[in-house]
Structure formats: C-alpha cells, structure tokens
Design a protein around this motif. Structure first.
Motif, PDB file in Angstrom:
ATOM      1  N   VAL A  11     -77.218  56.647 -47.900  1.00 42.95           N
ATOM      2  CA  VAL A  11     -76.708  55.458 -47.227  1.00 42.95           C
ATOM      3  C   VAL A  11     -75.251  55.197 -47.580  1.00 42.95           C
ATOM      4  O   VAL A  11     -74.496  54.702 -46.773  1.00 42.95           O
ATOM      5  CB  VAL A  11     -77.575  54.230 -47.584  1.00 42.95           C
ATOM      6  CG1 VAL A  11     -76.959  52.941 -47.074  1.00 42.95           C
ATOM      7  CG2 VAL A  11     -78.970  54.402 -47.019  1.00 42.95           C
ATOM      8  N   SER A  12     -74.836  55.530 -48.792  1.00 48.10           N
ATOM      9  CA  SER A  12     -73.476  55.199 -49.208  1.00 48.10           C
ATOM     10  C   SER A  12     -72.722  56.428 -49.710  1.00 48.10           C
ATOM     11  O   SER A  12     -72.471  56.561 -50.899  1.00 48.10           O
ATOM     12  CB  SER A  12     -73.517  54.125 -50.293  1.00 48.10           C
ATOM     13  OG  SER A  12     -74.274  54.573 -51.383  1.00 48.10           O
ATOM     14  N   PRO A  13     -72.358  57.313 -48.778  1.00 46.71           N
ATOM     15  CA  PRO A  13     -71.612  58.487 -49.207  1.00 46.71           C
ATOM     16  C   PRO A  13     -70.212  58.105 -49.663  1.00 46.71           C
ATOM     17  O   PRO A  13     -69.640  57.129 -49.177  1.00 46.71           O
ATOM     18  CB  PRO A  13     -71.551  59.346 -47.944  1.00 46.71           C
ATOM     19  CG  PRO A  13     -71.677  58.381 -46.832  1.00 46.71           C
ATOM     20  CD  PRO A  13     -72.547  57.264 -47.349  1.00 46.71           C
ATOM     21  N   VAL A  14     -69.683  58.863 -50.590  1.00 44.87           N
ATOM     22  CA  VAL A  14     -68.325  58.661 -51.058  1.00 44.87           C
ATOM     23  C   VAL A  14     -67.410  59.508 -50.178  1.00 44.87           C
ATOM     24  O   VAL A  14     -67.683  60.673 -49.935  1.00 44.87           O
ATOM     25  CB  VAL A  14     -68.185  59.072 -52.537  1.00 44.87           C
ATOM     26  CG1 VAL A  14     -66.744  59.064 -52.972  1.00 44.87           C
ATOM     27  CG2 VAL A  14     -69.015  58.149 -53.404  1.00 44.87           C
ATOM     28  N   VAL A  15     -66.367  58.895 -49.671  1.00 45.02           N
ATOM     29  CA  VAL A  15     -65.408  59.606 -48.846  1.00 45.02           C
ATOM     30  C   VAL A  15     -64.177  59.876 -49.695  1.00 45.02           C
ATOM     31  O   VAL A  15     -63.619  58.956 -50.289  1.00 45.02           O
ATOM     32  CB  VAL A  15     -65.028  58.770 -47.599  1.00 45.02           C
ATOM     33  CG1 VAL A  15     -63.976  59.481 -46.772  1.00 45.02           C
ATOM     34  CG2 VAL A  15     -66.266  58.472 -46.768  1.00 45.02           C
ATOM     35  N   ALA A  16     -63.776  61.141 -49.773  1.00 46.19           N
ATOM     36  CA  ALA A  16     -62.594  61.500 -50.554  1.00 46.19           C
ATOM     37  C   ALA A  16     -61.644  62.304 -49.668  1.00 46.19           C
ATOM     38  O   ALA A  16     -62.056  63.268 -49.038  1.00 46.19           O
ATOM     39  CB  ALA A  16     -62.985  62.302 -51.786  1.00 46.19           C
ATOM     40  N   ASP A  17     -60.399  61.861 -49.616  1.00 47.62           N
ATOM     41  CA  ASP A  17     -59.361  62.544 -48.854  1.00 47.62           C
ATOM     42  C   ASP A  17     -58.162  62.736 -49.770  1.00 47.62           C
ATOM     43  O   ASP A  17     -57.960  61.963 -50.704  1.00 47.62           O
ATOM     44  CB  ASP A  17     -58.948  61.728 -47.632  1.00 47.62           C
ATOM     45  CG  ASP A  17     -60.104  61.485 -46.674  1.00 47.62           C
ATOM     46  OD1 ASP A  17     -60.890  62.421 -46.436  1.00 47.62           O
ATOM     47  OD2 ASP A  17     -60.214  60.359 -46.159  1.00 47.62           O
ATOM     48  N   THR A  18     -57.360  63.742 -49.476  1.00 48.96           N
ATOM     49  CA  THR A  18     -56.204  64.042 -50.307  1.00 48.96           C
ATOM     50  C   THR A  18     -54.945  64.075 -49.451  1.00 48.96           C
ATOM     51  O   THR A  18     -54.908  64.735 -48.413  1.00 48.96           O
ATOM     52  CB  THR A  18     -56.385  65.400 -51.013  1.00 48.96           C
ATOM     53  OG1 THR A  18     -57.593  65.363 -51.781  1.00 48.96           O
ATOM     54  CG2 THR A  18     -55.224  65.699 -51.941  1.00 48.96           C
ATOM     55  N   ILE A  28     -57.697  60.009 -52.587  1.00 50.00           N
ATOM     56  CA  ILE A  28     -58.241  58.694 -52.271  1.00 50.00           C
ATOM     57  C   ILE A  28     -59.749  58.818 -52.173  1.00 50.00           C
ATOM     58  O   ILE A  28     -60.261  59.686 -51.468  1.00 50.00           O
ATOM     59  CB  ILE A  28     -57.685  58.167 -50.928  1.00 50.00           C
ATOM     60  CG1 ILE A  28     -56.162  58.082 -50.950  1.00 50.00           C
ATOM     61  CG2 ILE A  28     -58.340  56.839 -50.556  1.00 50.00           C
ATOM     62  CD1 ILE A  28     -55.603  57.038 -51.892  1.00 50.00           C
ATOM     63  N   GLN A  29     -60.441  57.945 -52.868  1.00 48.36           N
ATOM     64  CA  GLN A  29     -61.901  57.938 -52.823  1.00 48.36           C
ATOM     65  C   GLN A  29     -62.373  56.548 -52.417  1.00 48.36           C
ATOM     66  O   GLN A  29     -62.092  55.565 -53.098  1.00 48.36           O
ATOM     67  CB  GLN A  29     -62.474  58.311 -54.181  1.00 48.36           C
ATOM     68  CG  GLN A  29     -63.978  58.397 -54.204  1.00 48.36           C
ATOM     69  CD  GLN A  29     -64.475  58.967 -55.519  1.00 48.36           C
ATOM     70  OE1 GLN A  29     -63.949  59.949 -56.015  1.00 48.36           O
ATOM     71  NE2 GLN A  29     -65.479  58.340 -56.076  1.00 48.36           N
ATOM     72  N   LEU A  90     -50.749  55.404 -46.363  1.00 49.03           N
ATOM     73  CA  LEU A  90     -51.051  55.069 -44.982  1.00 49.03           C
ATOM     74  C   LEU A  90     -51.745  56.209 -44.243  1.00 49.03           C
ATOM     75  O   LEU A  90     -51.542  57.387 -44.563  1.00 49.03           O
ATOM     76  CB  LEU A  90     -49.773  54.666 -44.255  1.00 49.03           C
ATOM     77  CG  LEU A  90     -49.003  53.507 -44.907  1.00 49.03           C
ATOM     78  CD1 LEU A  90     -47.737  53.204 -44.131  1.00 49.03           C
ATOM     79  CD2 LEU A  90     -49.882  52.267 -45.015  1.00 49.03           C
ATOM     80  N   GLU A  91     -52.529  55.846 -43.255  1.00 52.52           N
ATOM     81  CA  GLU A  91     -53.264  56.823 -42.458  1.00 52.52           C
ATOM     82  C   GLU A  91     -52.312  57.827 -41.811  1.00 52.52           C
ATOM     83  O   GLU A  91     -52.646  58.989 -41.611  1.00 52.52           O
ATOM     84  CB  GLU A  91     -54.079  56.104 -41.380  1.00 52.52           C
ATOM     85  CG  GLU A  91     -54.921  57.042 -40.548  1.00 52.52           C
ATOM     86  CD  GLU A  91     -55.711  56.316 -39.486  1.00 52.52           C
ATOM     87  OE1 GLU A  91     -56.854  56.739 -39.251  1.00 52.52           O
ATOM     88  OE2 GLU A  91     -55.209  55.350 -38.896  1.00 52.52           O
ATOM     89  N   SER A  92     -51.093  57.405 -41.533  1.00 51.51           N
ATOM     90  CA  SER A  92     -50.082  58.269 -40.919  1.00 51.51           C
ATOM     91  C   SER A  92     -49.596  59.363 -41.863  1.00 51.51           C
ATOM     92  O   SER A  92     -48.848  60.249 -41.443  1.00 51.51           O
ATOM     93  CB  SER A  92     -48.887  57.426 -40.469  1.00 51.51           C
ATOM     94  OG  SER A  92     -48.263  56.822 -41.597  1.00 51.51           O
ATOM     95  N   GLY A  93     -49.986  59.291 -43.153  1.00 53.83           N
ATOM     96  CA  GLY A  93     -49.552  60.283 -44.134  1.00 53.83           C
ATOM     97  C   GLY A  93     -48.354  59.838 -44.950  1.00 53.83           C
ATOM     98  O   GLY A  93     -47.747  60.629 -45.672  1.00 53.83           O
ATOM     99  N   ASP A 106     -40.721  56.724 -50.696  1.00 52.55           N
ATOM    100  CA  ASP A 106     -41.071  56.691 -49.272  1.00 52.55           C
ATOM    101  C   ASP A 106     -41.116  58.144 -48.816  1.00 52.55           C
ATOM    102  O   ASP A 106     -40.090  58.745 -48.512  1.00 52.55           O
ATOM    103  CB  ASP A 106     -40.040  55.896 -48.474  1.00 52.55           C
ATOM    104  CG  ASP A 106     -40.414  55.744 -47.005  1.00 52.55           C
ATOM    105  OD1 ASP A 106     -41.396  56.379 -46.563  1.00 52.55           O
ATOM    106  OD2 ASP A 106     -39.714  54.994 -46.307  1.00 52.55           O
ATOM    107  N   GLU A 107     -42.304  58.733 -48.833  1.00 51.59           N
ATOM    108  CA  GLU A 107     -42.487  60.136 -48.494  1.00 51.59           C
ATOM    109  C   GLU A 107     -43.613  60.290 -47.486  1.00 51.59           C
ATOM    110  O   GLU A 107     -44.572  59.528 -47.503  1.00 51.59           O
ATOM    111  CB  GLU A 107     -42.868  60.958 -49.727  1.00 51.59           C
ATOM    112  CG  GLU A 107     -41.821  61.044 -50.772  1.00 51.59           C
ATOM    113  CD  GLU A 107     -42.172  62.002 -51.906  1.00 51.59           C
ATOM    114  OE1 GLU A 107     -43.160  62.779 -51.785  1.00 51.59           O
ATOM    115  OE2 GLU A 107     -41.482  61.965 -52.922  1.00 51.59           O
ATOM    116  N   SER A 108     -43.497  61.292 -46.650  1.00 52.86           N
ATOM    117  CA  SER A 108     -44.560  61.632 -45.728  1.00 52.86           C
ATOM    118  C   SER A 108     -45.193  62.942 -46.167  1.00 52.86           C
ATOM    119  O   SER A 108     -44.526  63.795 -46.748  1.00 52.86           O
ATOM    120  CB  SER A 108     -44.022  61.778 -44.307  1.00 52.86           C
ATOM    121  OG  SER A 108     -43.604  60.514 -43.837  1.00 52.86           O
ATOM    122  N   GLY A 109     -46.477  63.064 -45.864  1.00 57.19           N
ATOM    123  CA  GLY A 109     -47.175  64.276 -46.226  1.00 57.19           C
ATOM    124  C   GLY A 109     -48.280  64.569 -45.232  1.00 57.19           C
ATOM    125  O   GLY A 109     -48.320  64.008 -44.141  1.00 57.19           O
ATOM    126  N   ALA A 110     -49.170  65.455 -45.640  1.00 59.25           N
ATOM    127  CA  ALA A 110     -50.271  65.877 -44.781  1.00 59.25           C
ATOM    128  C   ALA A 110     -51.595  65.575 -45.481  1.00 59.25           C
ATOM    129  O   ALA A 110     -51.732  65.788 -46.686  1.00 59.25           O
ATOM    130  CB  ALA A 110     -50.163  67.360 -44.467  1.00 59.25           C
TER     131      ALA A 110
END
Length: 114
Positions: A11-18, A28-29, A90-93, A106-110
């Motif tokens: 029911v409560s999966p952990v979402v992790a993005d890098t 980010i978790q 931010l979601e925009s990277g 202030d950096e952008s990434g992927a």
C-alpha cells in the motif's frame, strides 16, 4: 502479522528518484503512500561531486495551488530546510539552494527514475 507487514509494503511503496547535476547527485525518497497529492515526509540525500561531502535532510513536496488557493493542482518538486538555507529540487531538474534570499546554487540536471 507477516500479512499485515506485506500489505503495508504494498500500500505504501517508497518512491526514490535521483537528480544528477554537474556538481551534485541528489537522491529523493518520498515516504508517503502512492497516490497522495502532497507529502510532508520526503528525504534528501545529496553528495557533492567535488568534495564528496554528503548532506541528508527531511522535507516536503511543493505544488502550485488551484484557483481556490488551497487545493494542490500541479506538482512542482520538493523543498528542504537546513537552518536558514532552503533547498529546492524541482521536477524540471533544477536544483536551487538559497540562503537569506541569496541564491547559492542554481543548476539543472537530469532525473534518473527507479
């Protein structure tokens, strides 16, 4: 007892993005159940590519509100505070780090989604 634990995990999966920028890797978790529009339990674990220094913070999701000024309509990213320093991923990277109104980073990434 085992069934209850397995149900909780389903029911409560952990979402992790890098997010990887030129100078930082930020993992980010999200520790809230999937489907929540907002979450006040998000973890930040950042590593500097230059120094190898690491920083872990707790924060929340940030969203743009609807016309009613209350309901979240659009996910924007995550915000973390460390004293008077605010980290926004931010979601925009984009990685933004501000202290006392001054922009320090202030950096952008992927994004790498897992």
């Amino acid at each position: 007892m085992l069934a209850a634990a397995l149900t909780f995990l389903l029911v409560s999966p952990v979402v992790a993005d890098t997010l990887v920028t030129d100078n930082y890797t930020i993992k980010i978790q999200v520790n809230c159940p999937e489907g929540n529009v907002t979450c006040d339990d998000v973890s930040y674990h950042g590593t500097s590519h230059k120094s190898g220094e690491q920083l872990s913070l707790k924060g929340k999701t940030i969203s743009k509100t609807c016309a009613d000024g209350v309901t979240p309509c659009q996910f924007l990213g995550y915000q973390f505070k460390n004293g008077n320093t605010i980290y926004k991923v931010l979601e925009s990277g984009q990685l933004l780090v501000e202290q006392n109104g001054k922009t320090l980073v202030d950096e952008s990434g992927a994004w790498s989604y897992q």
